[in-house]
Design a protein around this motif. Structure first.
Motif, PDB file in Angstrom:
ATOM      1  N   PRO A  13       0.835  -1.200   0.000  1.00 40.16           N
ATOM      2  CA  PRO A  13       0.000   0.000   0.000  1.00 40.16           C
ATOM      3  C   PRO A  13       0.874   1.257   0.000  1.00 40.16           C
ATOM      4  CG  PRO A  13      -0.338  -1.306   2.004  1.00 40.16           C
ATOM      5  CD  PRO A  13       0.652  -2.026   1.166  1.00 40.16           C
ATOM      6  N   ALA A  14       0.425   2.279  -0.660  1.00 36.17           N
ATOM      7  CA  ALA A  14       1.209   3.509  -0.813  1.00 36.17           C
ATOM      8  C   ALA A  14       1.565   4.143   0.536  1.00 36.17           C
ATOM      9  CB  ALA A  14       0.454   4.508  -1.678  1.00 36.17           C
ATOM     10  N   ASP A  15       0.729   3.966   1.545  1.00 38.53           N
ATOM     11  CA  ASP A  15       0.940   4.632   2.834  1.00 38.53           C
ATOM     12  C   ASP A  15       1.629   3.756   3.883  1.00 38.53           C
ATOM     13  OD1 ASP A  15      -1.122   2.822   3.283  1.00 38.53           O
ATOM     14  OD2 ASP A  15      -2.331   4.238   4.460  1.00 38.53           O
ATOM     15  N   TYR A  16       2.229   2.631   3.485  1.00 36.62           N
ATOM     16  CA  TYR A  16       2.767   1.708   4.494  1.00 36.62           C
ATOM     17  C   TYR A  16       3.833   2.356   5.387  1.00 36.62           C
ATOM     18  CZ  TYR A  16       7.139   0.616   1.966  1.00 36.62           C
ATOM     19  OH  TYR A  16       8.364   0.674   1.366  1.00 36.62           O
ATOM     20  N   THR A  17       4.571   3.329   4.874  1.00 32.63           N
ATOM     21  CA  THR A  17       5.621   3.955   5.695  1.00 32.63           C
ATOM     22  C   THR A  17       5.059   4.857   6.795  1.00 32.63           C
ATOM     23  OG1 THR A  17       5.899   5.765   4.122  1.00 32.63           O
ATOM     24  CG2 THR A  17       7.350   3.842   3.854  1.00 32.63           C
ATOM     25  N   ALA A  18       3.754   5.105   6.773  1.00 30.35           N
ATOM     26  CA  ALA A  18       3.124   5.911   7.814  1.00 30.35           C
ATOM     27  C   ALA A  18       2.868   5.100   9.088  1.00 30.35           C
ATOM     28  CB  ALA A  18       1.810   6.492   7.300  1.00 30.35           C
ATOM     29  N   TYR A  19       2.982   3.787   8.992  1.00 21.54           N
ATOM     30  CA  TYR A  19       2.730   2.913  10.136  1.00 21.54           C
ATOM     31  C   TYR A  19       3.993   2.760  10.981  1.00 21.54           C
ATOM     32  CZ  TYR A  19      -1.690   1.773   7.968  1.00 21.54           C
ATOM     33  OH  TYR A  19      -2.951   1.859   7.432  1.00 21.54           O
ATOM     34  N   PRO A  20       3.821   2.403  12.258  1.00 24.45           N
ATOM     35  CA  PRO A  20       5.006   2.180  13.103  1.00 24.45           C
ATOM     36  C   PRO A  20       5.817   0.999  12.587  1.00 24.45           C
ATOM     37  CG  PRO A  20       2.981   1.581  14.283  1.00 24.45           C
ATOM     38  CD  PRO A  20       2.575   2.174  12.979  1.00 24.45           C
ATOM     39  N   TYR A  21       7.115   1.036  12.860  1.00 25.79           N
ATOM     40  CA  TYR A  21       7.966  -0.062  12.416  1.00 25.79           C
ATOM     41  C   TYR A  21       9.057  -0.337  13.435  1.00 25.79           C
ATOM     42  CZ  TYR A  21      11.608   3.282  11.137  1.00 25.79           C
ATOM     43  OH  TYR A  21      12.577   4.247  11.176  1.00 25.79           O
ATOM     44  N   HIS A  22       9.681  -1.516  13.267  1.00 23.33           N
ATOM     45  CA  HIS A  22      10.860  -1.902  14.033  1.00 23.33           C
ATOM     46  C   HIS A  22      11.998  -2.137  13.047  1.00 23.33           C
ATOM     47  CE1 HIS A  22       8.616  -2.483  17.714  1.00 23.33           C
ATOM     48  NE2 HIS A  22       7.757  -3.247  17.064  1.00 23.33           N
ATOM     49  N   GLY A  77      26.314 -17.601   7.207  1.00 19.26           N
ATOM     50  CA  GLY A  77      25.607 -16.993   6.086  1.00 19.26           C
ATOM     51  C   GLY A  77      25.488 -15.484   6.218  1.00 19.26           C
ATOM     52  N   HIS A  78      24.419 -14.968   5.650  1.00 15.76           N
ATOM     53  CA  HIS A  78      24.193 -13.521   5.564  1.00 15.76           C
ATOM     54  C   HIS A  78      23.425 -13.004   6.776  1.00 15.76           C
ATOM     55  CE1 HIS A  78      25.453 -14.003   1.456  1.00 15.76           C
ATOM     56  NE2 HIS A  78      24.512 -14.904   1.277  1.00 15.76           N
ATOM     57  N   ILE A  79      23.745 -11.802   7.193  1.00 14.45           N
ATOM     58  CA  ILE A  79      22.976 -11.097   8.214  1.00 14.45           C
ATOM     59  C   ILE A  79      21.835 -10.396   7.482  1.00 14.45           C
ATOM     60  CG2 ILE A  79      23.033  -9.355  10.036  1.00 14.45           C
ATOM     61  CD1 ILE A  79      24.861 -11.868  10.487  1.00 14.45           C
ATOM     62  N   LEU A  80      20.616 -10.612   7.938  1.00 16.86           N
ATOM     63  CA  LEU A  80      19.451  -9.995   7.302  1.00 16.86           C
ATOM     64  C   LEU A  80      19.099  -8.708   8.022  1.00 16.86           C
ATOM     65  CD1 LEU A  80      17.179 -13.153   6.894  1.00 16.86           C
ATOM     66  CD2 LEU A  80      18.863 -12.251   5.295  1.00 16.86           C
ATOM     67  N   THR A  81      18.757  -7.690   7.247  1.00 19.96           N
ATOM     68  CA  THR A  81      18.285  -6.430   7.813  1.00 19.96           C
ATOM     69  C   THR A  81      16.984  -6.052   7.122  1.00 19.96           C
ATOM     70  OG1 THR A  81      19.649  -5.157   6.269  1.00 19.96           O
ATOM     71  CG2 THR A  81      20.581  -5.574   8.448  1.00 19.96           C
ATOM     72  N   LYS A  82      16.071  -5.500   7.920  1.00 19.44           N
ATOM     73  CA  LYS A  82      14.765  -5.131   7.377  1.00 19.44           C
ATOM     74  C   LYS A  82      14.060  -4.180   8.328  1.00 19.44           C
ATOM     75  CE  LYS A  82      12.889  -9.425   9.310  1.00 19.44           C
ATOM     76  NZ  LYS A  82      12.319 -10.736   8.978  1.00 19.44           N
ATOM     77  N   LYS A  83      13.071  -3.502   7.787  1.00 19.75           N
ATOM     78  CA  LYS A  83      12.132  -2.740   8.611  1.00 19.75           C
ATOM     79  C   LYS A  83      10.835  -3.530   8.610  1.00 19.75           C
ATOM     80  CE  LYS A  83      13.838   1.954   8.048  1.00 19.75           C
ATOM     81  NZ  LYS A  83      13.555   3.292   7.481  1.00 19.75           N
ATOM     82  N   ARG A  84      10.273  -3.723   9.788  1.00 17.16           N
ATOM     83  CA  ARG A  84       9.007  -4.438   9.933  1.00 17.16           C
ATOM     84  C   ARG A  84       7.923  -3.429  10.304  1.00 17.16           C
ATOM     85  NH1 ARG A  84       8.763  -9.956  12.963  1.00 17.16           N
ATOM     86  NH2 ARG A  84       9.188 -10.600  10.833  1.00 17.16           N
ATOM     87  N   TYR A  85       7.063  -3.139   9.326  1.00 15.92           N
ATOM     88  CA  TYR A  85       5.942  -2.225   9.531  1.00 15.92           C
ATOM     89  C   TYR A  85       4.766  -2.996  10.108  1.00 15.92           C
ATOM     90  CZ  TYR A  85       8.612   1.104   6.814  1.00 15.92           C
ATOM     91  OH  TYR A  85       9.600   1.944   6.375  1.00 15.92           O
ATOM     92  N   LEU A  86       4.101  -2.416  11.089  1.00 16.82           N
ATOM     93  CA  LEU A  86       2.978  -3.058  11.768  1.00 16.82           C
ATOM     94  C   LEU A  86       1.681  -2.406  11.313  1.00 16.82           C
ATOM     95  CD1 LEU A  86       4.631  -3.186  15.295  1.00 16.82           C
ATOM     96  CD2 LEU A  86       4.645  -4.958  13.513  1.00 16.82           C
ATOM     97  N   ILE A  97      -0.733  -7.116  10.230  1.00 16.72           N
ATOM     98  CA  ILE A  97       0.152  -7.474   9.122  1.00 16.72           C
ATOM     99  C   ILE A  97       1.549  -6.983   9.499  1.00 16.72           C
ATOM    100  CG2 ILE A  97       0.720  -7.060   6.690  1.00 16.72           C
ATOM    101  CD1 ILE A  97      -2.356  -6.388   6.355  1.00 16.72           C
ATOM    102  N   GLU A  98       2.512  -7.886   9.464  1.00 19.47           N
ATOM    103  CA  GLU A  98       3.912  -7.516   9.669  1.00 19.47           C
ATOM    104  C   GLU A  98       4.531  -7.453   8.285  1.00 19.47           C
ATOM    105  OE1 GLU A  98       5.260 -10.638  12.262  1.00 19.47           O
ATOM    106  OE2 GLU A  98       4.580  -9.566  14.041  1.00 19.47           O
ATOM    107  N   LEU A  99       4.741  -6.247   7.789  1.00 17.94           N
ATOM    108  CA  LEU A  99       5.271  -6.035   6.443  1.00 17.94           C
ATOM    109  C   LEU A  99       6.779  -5.847   6.537  1.00 17.94           C
ATOM    110  CD1 LEU A  99       4.323  -5.681   3.466  1.00 17.94           C
ATOM    111  CD2 LEU A  99       4.475  -3.207   3.893  1.00 17.94           C
ATOM    112  N   ASP A 100       7.519  -6.843   6.073  1.00 19.84           N
ATOM    113  CA  ASP A 100       8.982  -6.819   6.138  1.00 19.84           C
ATOM    114  C   ASP A 100       9.554  -6.279   4.838  1.00 19.84           C
ATOM    115  OD1 ASP A 100       8.912  -7.891   8.666  1.00 19.84           O
ATOM    116  OD2 ASP A 100       9.505  -9.911   8.065  1.00 19.84           O
TER     117      ASP A 100
END
Length: 150
Positions: A13-22, A77-86, A97-100
Motif C-alpha cells: 500500500p502507498a501509505d505503508y511507511t506511515a505505520y510504526p515499524y521496528h 551466512g548472511h545477516i538480514l536487515t529489514k524494517k518491519r511495519y505493523l 500485518i507484519e510487512l517486512d
C-alpha cells in the motif's frame, strides 16, 4: 507456538511507511534446528524454532547487547536487515500485518506475515487484495533459508 501465513508482496500500500515499524537485524547460528539471534530496535533475543511452515514451536530468550554483538560475529551466512511495519488488518480486531521491507543483500524483497492465535483461523484466512503469492508452504522465503543463499 507460532502460527503464521507468509506472502510475497509486489505492490505494498502507498501509505505503508506511515505505520510504526521496528528495525530488525538477524543472523543464524544454526538452520537445522533454527537458532537465530535478533536485534529489534534496542532489544536483543536468541530464538529457537522447530521445523514447520504454517505452525511451529518458537522460544525467545532475552540477550544483552554485549551477548548479541558477540554472537552476531558467529552467525552463518548472511545477516538480514529489514524494517518491519505493523499494519492493523482491516476488518480484524486482533490481527496485524507484519510487512517486512528488506534492506542490504535482499533490498527490494517485501514479505507480509500474519500471525494467528490458532491454526483454524490461519487456514480460513483470506488475505487483502494487495497481497501477492502465498509462500507459507514453500519454505523458500523463510529467513533462515534466505540467510544461506549464495
Amino acid at each position: 507456538m507460532e502460527i503464521e501465513r507468509k506472502y510475497l508482496i509486489s505492490h505494498p500500500p502507498a501509505d505503508y511507511t506511515a505505520y510504526p515499524y521496528h528495525f530488525i537485524e538477524q543472523g543464524y547460528l544454526s538452520t537445522e534446528p533454527v537458532v537465530r539471534i535478533r536485534r529489534e530496535d534496542d532489544s536483543f533475543y536468541l530464538t529457537y524454532k522447530s521445523k514447520g511452515l504454517l505452525e511451529r514451536e518458537e522460544y525467545n530468550l532475552p540477550l544483552t547487547r554485549e551477548s548479541y554483538e558477540h554472537l552476531i560475529k558467529k552467525a552463518d551466512g548472511h545477516i538480514l536487515t529489514k524494517k518491519r511495519y505493523l499494519i492493523p488488518l482491516e476488518g480484524s480486531d486482533h490481527l496485524t500485518i507484519e510487512l517486512d521491507v528488506f534492506d542490504g543483500r535482499f533490498k527490494g524483497l517485501i514479505l507480509a506475515e500474519v500471525e494467528f492465535p490458532e491454526r483454524e483461523e490461519a487456514e480460513r484466512f483470506s488475505p487483502p487484495s494487495w497481497f501477492g503469492e502465498d509462500v507459507t508452504f514453500s519454505g523458500e522465503y523463510q529467513n533462515s533459508r534466505l540467510s544461506q543463499l549464495l
